[in-house]
Design a protein around this motif. Structure first.
Motif, PDB file in Angstrom:
ATOM      1  N   SER A 138       0.793  -1.227   0.000  1.00 12.69           N
ATOM      2  CA  SER A 138       0.000   0.000   0.000  1.00 12.69           C
ATOM      3  C   SER A 138       0.826   1.279   0.000  1.00 12.69           C
ATOM      4  O   SER A 138       0.384   2.293  -0.537  1.00 12.69           O
ATOM      5  CB  SER A 138      -0.940  -0.002   1.207  1.00 12.69           C
ATOM      6  N   ALA A 139       2.012   1.268   0.589  1.00 13.80           N
ATOM      7  CA  ALA A 139       2.792   2.506   0.704  1.00 13.80           C
ATOM      8  C   ALA A 139       3.626   2.811  -0.530  1.00 13.80           C
ATOM      9  O   ALA A 139       4.213   3.880  -0.635  1.00 13.80           O
ATOM     10  CB  ALA A 139       3.705   2.430   1.924  1.00 13.80           C
ATOM     11  N   PHE A 140       3.680   1.881  -1.483  1.00 15.76           N
ATOM     12  CA  PHE A 140       4.605   2.017  -2.599  1.00 15.76           C
ATOM     13  C   PHE A 140       3.916   2.536  -3.850  1.00 15.76           C
ATOM     14  O   PHE A 140       2.757   2.241  -4.099  1.00 15.76           O
ATOM     15  CB  PHE A 140       5.265   0.669  -2.925  1.00 15.76           C
ATOM     16  N   THR A 141       4.681   3.274  -4.654  1.00 20.49           N
ATOM     17  CA  THR A 141       4.187   3.664  -5.978  1.00 20.49           C
ATOM     18  C   THR A 141       4.466   2.569  -6.997  1.00 20.49           C
ATOM     19  O   THR A 141       3.797   2.464  -8.020  1.00 20.49           O
ATOM     20  CB  THR A 141       4.861   4.965  -6.459  1.00 20.49           C
ATOM     21  N   ASP A 142       5.480   1.755  -6.732  1.00 19.95           N
ATOM     22  CA  ASP A 142       5.849   0.622  -7.592  1.00 19.95           C
ATOM     23  C   ASP A 142       6.381  -0.494  -6.708  1.00 19.95           C
ATOM     24  O   ASP A 142       6.969  -0.238  -5.650  1.00 19.95           O
ATOM     25  CB  ASP A 142       6.946   1.003  -8.601  1.00 19.95           C
ATOM     26  N   ASN A 143       6.206  -1.727  -7.173  1.00 20.50           N
ATOM     27  CA  ASN A 143       6.722  -2.865  -6.425  1.00 20.50           C
ATOM     28  C   ASN A 143       6.971  -4.024  -7.382  1.00 20.50           C
ATOM     29  O   ASN A 143       6.031  -4.590  -7.939  1.00 20.50           O
ATOM     30  CB  ASN A 143       5.722  -3.282  -5.344  1.00 20.50           C
ATOM     31  N   ILE A 154      11.369  -1.229  -5.167  1.00 16.11           N
ATOM     32  CA  ILE A 154      10.195  -0.498  -4.710  1.00 16.11           C
ATOM     33  C   ILE A 154      10.369   0.991  -4.972  1.00 16.11           C
ATOM     34  O   ILE A 154      11.486   1.519  -4.943  1.00 16.11           O
ATOM     35  CB  ILE A 154       9.914  -0.742  -3.213  1.00 16.11           C
ATOM     36  N   GLY A 155       9.256   1.663  -5.262  1.00 17.94           N
ATOM     37  CA  GLY A 155       9.240   3.113  -5.396  1.00 17.94           C
ATOM     38  C   GLY A 155       8.462   3.689  -4.227  1.00 17.94           C
ATOM     39  O   GLY A 155       7.407   3.168  -3.865  1.00 17.94           O
ATOM     40  N   ILE A 156       8.974   4.744  -3.627  1.00 20.92           N
ATOM     41  CA  ILE A 156       8.313   5.319  -2.460  1.00 20.92           C
ATOM     42  C   ILE A 156       8.547   6.832  -2.450  1.00 20.92           C
ATOM     43  O   ILE A 156       9.647   7.304  -2.760  1.00 20.92           O
ATOM     44  CB  ILE A 156       8.826   4.635  -1.170  1.00 20.92           C
ATOM     45  N   THR A 157       7.515   7.586  -2.130  1.00 18.83           N
ATOM     46  CA  THR A 157       7.595   9.047  -2.131  1.00 18.83           C
ATOM     47  C   THR A 157       8.218   9.542  -0.825  1.00 18.83           C
ATOM     48  O   THR A 157       7.839   9.095   0.260  1.00 18.83           O
ATOM     49  CB  THR A 157       6.196   9.658  -2.309  1.00 18.83           C
ATOM     50  N   ASP A 224       9.675   8.225   5.732  1.00 20.09           N
ATOM     51  CA  ASP A 224       8.523   8.835   6.410  1.00 20.09           C
ATOM     52  C   ASP A 224       7.208   8.329   5.812  1.00 20.09           C
ATOM     53  O   ASP A 224       6.293   9.098   5.543  1.00 20.09           O
ATOM     54  CB  ASP A 224       8.603  10.368   6.317  1.00 20.09           C
ATOM     55  N   LYS A 225       7.127   7.011   5.607  1.00 17.06           N
ATOM     56  CA  LYS A 225       5.905   6.387   5.091  1.00 17.06           C
ATOM     57  C   LYS A 225       5.548   5.196   5.965  1.00 17.06           C
ATOM     58  O   LYS A 225       6.412   4.591   6.600  1.00 17.06           O
ATOM     59  CB  LYS A 225       6.095   5.923   3.643  1.00 17.06           C
ATOM     60  N   LYS A 226       4.262   4.868   5.974  1.00 20.19           N
ATOM     61  CA  LYS A 226       3.805   3.700   6.713  1.00 20.19           C
ATOM     62  C   LYS A 226       2.909   2.855   5.821  1.00 20.19           C
ATOM     63  O   LYS A 226       2.101   3.384   5.061  1.00 20.19           O
ATOM     64  CB  LYS A 226       3.012   4.121   7.956  1.00 20.19           C
ATOM     65  N   CYS A 227       3.092   1.533   5.912  1.00 15.37           N
ATOM     66  CA  CYS A 227       2.160   0.637   5.231  1.00 15.37           C
ATOM     67  C   CYS A 227       0.868   0.602   6.029  1.00 15.37           C
ATOM     68  O   CYS A 227       0.872   0.793   7.245  1.00 15.37           O
ATOM     69  CB  CYS A 227       2.740  -0.774   5.116  1.00 15.37           C
TER      70      CYS A 227
END
Length: 446
Positions: A138-143, A154-157, A224-227
């Motif tokens: 859920s927290a990723f833009t790509d996986n 993984i991609g993450i903002t 600074d993201k959380k699943c």
């Protein structure tokens, strides 16, 4: 390598664009003269105007010399017929784009091989599987997972409170003391940057990591993201993608499918077992609220209208829906997600083109994947004996600066290689590369 592409729509054009810089001998057949003129002025390919099912046209393209024929018109009947004819005339390999999901059933594979079709590609099914992957993490833009998750890209903002913000890669190295992950690229506005030690990371950058499974939680913390758990999903649009997506998701999630056409709703309700199908217009925000939009964990917009998908996803974000995915048909929109607040924009034709692309690559390729809105590919190579990559350590290979040997799987164990590491026969190397450099990289593995 001689390649014939039939169909100059988005899939065919994107394929030709990916291949045109690689000294391939590419012929593109289409009946639309205006479309061919555009392709001919923008890409280094041979264009032929005509019906691809015409024997005369296929002979004009010298189909008997073709290493690969890729039939990607909008008509699956045409694609199937072209593939059969091409194989009969001597083409070595054929790929047909299809829409009918029943044709993908395993029991039909032998029949199509017998007819002369080597591979069937369904943009709809590929897009649905991509959506499921994006929902799962859920927290990723790509996986993208390699070797059953031994390594993941993984991609993450980058969040506003991330300790990576405004730091260079070297300044933040202390956050990765065990060297179990590595940032490999970032996407900023419309640009993809291969990260180096002096690359500065900014808030709202999408940063791409390669990582072993045990470091995923650590990466989320430093970004600074959380699943978050996803249980309830609303899908807007009962298109073929909407149906395929609901079919995949309803086994694990509570799914509501919104479709404005009453007759289509009846059809969908008959096909889906555990999905609630609701007959309302998705542009009616009040109606969506009444169906529980504000209680959803994820919102997936897959109507045929790109603008409606974008706007409805923004409405969902405004109702605090945590994960939004929007289908867009206009490829130029793909880069917008980072700037407008939607988690991921997907285009089924780009996904299909990238999937087909792996059949064209040289070297021993296990898997290949694309990142959304990024002009790059992730490729898993089998390392062969005496290939160039086995001759020197990574830092002495003179690998293109627009590429990165990001991960290695050796003896069923995945890990992150650094400069003094040397590949050997039997390794599986995960390489991140901008599309422009892929043909150069293949020479290191061939």
């Amino acid at each position: 390598m001689k390649i014939i592409i039939t169909g100059g729509g988005d899939v065919g054009f994107h394929l030709a664009k990916m291949l045109s810089g690689e000294s391939q001998d590419i012929y593109l057949i289409d009946e639309n003269k205006k479309r061919l003129n555009y392709i001919g002025t923008h890409l280094d390919v041979y264009t032929i105007e005509g019906d691809a099912t015409s024997i005369h046209i296929l002979k004009e393209a010298k189909v008997e010399q073709a290493d690969l024929v890729i039939a990607v018109t909008s008509s699956e009947e045409t694609n199937i017929l072209v593939s059969i004819l091409a194989k009969q005339f001597g083409a070595k390999r054929t790929i047909a784009r299809i829409n009918n999901q029943e044709l993908l059933m395993e029991e039909n594979a032998a029949l199509y091989k017998k007819l002369g079709i080597d591979d069937l590609i369904s943009p709809v099914q590929l897009a649905a599987k991509e959506i499921k992957r994006l929902v799962k993490r859920s927290a990723f833009t790509d996986n993208l997972e390699f070797e059953n998750g031994k390594l993941s890209v993984i991609g993450i903002t980058i969040g506003a409170d991330s300790p990576l913000k405004n730091k260079t890669i070297i300044e933040s190295a202390h956050l990765n003391p065990n060297l179990t992950f590595k940032p490999i690229a970032l996407h900023r506005k419309e640009h993809t940057i291969i990260v180096r030690s002096n690359t500065q990371i900014l808030a709202n950058d999408i940063l791409y990591f390669i990582t072993s499974p045990e470091s995923i939680d650590l990466i989320m913390n430093i970004c600074d993201k959380k699943c978050f758990d996803i249980k309830d999903i609303m899908i807007l649009g009962g298109s073929s993608i909407g149906l395929a997506t609901a079919s995949l998701l309803e086994k694990d999630y509570r799914v509501i499918l919104i479709e404005k056409n009453a007759e289509r709703c009846s059809f969908l309700a008959g096909k889906l077992k555990n999905t609630l199908v609701v007959n309302i217009d998705g542009r009616d925000v009040k109606a969506l609220e009444e169906e529980g939009l504000g209680d959803m964990d994820a919102f997936v917009a897959v109507t045929a209208d790109s603008e409606s998908n974008i706007m409805s996803s923004l409405v969902a974000k405004n109702h605090n829906v945590k994960k939004t995915i929007a289908r867009v048909e206009n490829i130029d929109y793909i880069h917008l997600s980072q700037n407008i607040g939607i988690d991921t924009l997907i285009n089924k034709k780009i996904i299909a083109a990238s999937n087909i692309f792996k059949y064209i690559r040289k070297g021993e390729i296990n898997a290949m994947g694309s990142l959304h809105g990024v002009d790059a590919e992730i490729i898993e190579f089998n390392v062969k004996a005496n290939s160039k990559v086995t001759k020197k350590t990574i830092n002495r290979l003179k690998f293109p600066r627009t590429a990165n040997i990001a991960g290695v799987i050796r003896n069923e164990f995945g890990f992150i290689p650094f400069g003094d590491f040397q590949l050997k026969e039997g390794d599986k190397a995960v390489v991140f590369s901008l599309t422009e450099s892929i043909h150069k990289i293949e020479n290191f593995f061939s």
